[in-house]
Design an enzyme around this catalytic site. Sequence first.
Site, mmCIF file in Angstrom:
data_model
loop_
_atom_site.group_PDB
_atom_site.id
_atom_site.type_symbol
_atom_site.label_atom_id
_atom_site.label_comp_id
_atom_site.label_asym_id
_atom_site.label_seq_id
_atom_site.Cartn_x
_atom_site.Cartn_y
_atom_site.Cartn_z
ATOM 1 N N THR A 58 0.815 -1.194 0.000
ATOM 2 C CA THR A 58 0.000 0.000 0.000
ATOM 3 C C THR A 58 0.860 1.260 0.000
ATOM 4 O O THR A 58 1.992 1.227 0.458
ATOM 5 C CB THR A 58 -0.822 -0.102 1.303
ATOM 6 O OG1 THR A 58 -1.724 -1.167 1.124
ATOM 7 C CG2 THR A 58 -1.541 1.148 1.678
ATOM 8 N N GLY B 211 -10.375 -3.124 3.427
ATOM 9 C CA GLY B 211 -9.367 -3.113 4.490
ATOM 10 C C GLY B 211 -9.406 -1.834 5.303
ATOM 11 O O GLY B 211 -10.421 -1.128 5.355
ATOM 12 N N ASP B 212 -8.299 -1.522 5.931
ATOM 13 C CA ASP B 212 -8.208 -0.356 6.821
ATOM 14 C C ASP B 212 -7.982 0.959 6.062
ATOM 15 O O ASP B 212 -8.322 2.029 6.564
ATOM 16 C CB ASP B 212 -7.043 -0.536 7.797
ATOM 17 C CG ASP B 212 -5.710 -0.661 7.057
ATOM 18 O OD1 ASP B 212 -5.648 -1.424 6.065
ATOM 19 O OD2 ASP B 212 -4.740 0.013 7.446
ATOM 20 N N THR C 40 0.128 0.935 6.805
ATOM 21 C CA THR C 40 0.161 -0.178 5.856
ATOM 22 C C THR C 40 0.351 -1.461 6.643
ATOM 23 O O THR C 40 1.074 -1.481 7.632
ATOM 24 C CB THR C 40 1.280 -0.004 4.815
ATOM 25 O OG1 THR C 40 1.374 -1.221 4.038
ATOM 26 C CG2 THR C 40 2.627 0.283 5.435
ATOM 27 N N GLY D 231 -4.874 -5.184 7.111
ATOM 28 C CA GLY D 231 -5.954 -4.227 7.336
ATOM 29 C C GLY D 231 -6.880 -4.581 8.483
ATOM 30 O O GLY D 231 -7.306 -3.715 9.246
HETATM 31 N N1 ASP Z 1 -3.588 -2.287 4.628
HETATM 32 C C1 ASP Z 1 -3.905 -2.820 3.344
HETATM 33 C C2 ASP Z 1 -5.178 -3.617 3.430
HETATM 34 O O1 ASP Z 1 -5.309 -4.421 4.318
HETATM 35 C C3 ASP Z 1 -2.833 -3.711 2.779
HETATM 36 C C4 ASP Z 1 -1.431 -3.141 2.765
HETATM 37 O O2 ASP Z 1 -1.117 -2.267 3.554
HETATM 38 O O3 ASP Z 1 -0.642 -3.585 1.919
HETATM 39 O O4 ASP Z 1 -6.002 -3.479 2.575
#
Ligand code: ASP
Length: 309
Positions: A176, A206-207, A227, A230
């Site tokens: 991310t 996700g988050d 990142t 999530g």
């Molecule tokens: N946080 C992101 C999610 O869970 C994934 C990532 O940070 O690569 O969608």
Amino acid sequence: MQENFSLIIHGGAGSWEHLKREGYGSEIMDSVRRILEGGRHILATGGTALDAVEYCAAELEDDPLYNAGRGSVLNEHGEVEMDAAIMDGATLNAGSIAGVTTIKNPIKLARQVLERSEHVMLIGKGAQEFAKLCGMQQMPDDYFLVEHRVRQWREAQKLGGMMLDHEDAPPNKLGTVGAVAWDSAGNLAAATSTGGIVNKRWGRVGDSPIIGAGVLADNETCAVSATGYGEQFQRTVLCKMISNFVYFQGKDAAGAATAGIEYLVKKVNGLGGVIVVDHQGNCGVDHSTSGLIYGLIEQAGPSVCKFTK
Ligand code: ASP
């Protein structure tokens, strides 16, 4: 007059050894440096924190090395579904979108939600409709499908599970993207954009687009972009938690970032990283993964691009 400002960008958490083995090492550092310098130009010439984080996140989205925009990971149907959010620390206005396809720059759509809608979050079909109304640039599906993501998705399908685009479980790549900034007027802003996790279930969010979980900005405390896994950031509302460390305990960016990651690990054994700039322009970075790709400029100082704390 010399403008004072701070800026941090990240390209996700992951294993540096793995990236070097795949030959991405110098490409990533060059890309982080170039985008950071673009952000510097905006802030050094009196641009706002909000403009700087939108610019940096959009540039990171355009680079297929990262898991956002072009280069997003694929869901269980082999499709790209993207999430993004942006927040203005001066007003607490925020714009967020989830589950979008075909939008070249999800972060620009999130900015439109912030500026032009009375809502904070739009998802799926509604977000696509809104994108049309705003005249957002759309791209065909194959623009987003880059070769290394298709390979990664095939392996995840073979293994029969979802996987984080992170850490030491091959075939991971990069994560991310996000940016946080403090401008010469003392305003903070944060942006996060992602394709999510590899082979995620259809409709999974996700988050990253959740205010307080994967992104937060508040002029009284700090701006944060996260990142990592999530679900863990959602369950710990981690970006808000980091802001609380500044608000209630008077921590600076570095102290709050470290306290946040300690909390993430203690509560849910979480895997990920955060970038934080506080209301005085101090920078903080921490992660529980073996690495986090980031670049920062603290108080208009030199650019620092790194893969670990
Ligand atoms: N946080 C992101 C999610 O869970 C994934 C990532 O940070 O690569 O969608």
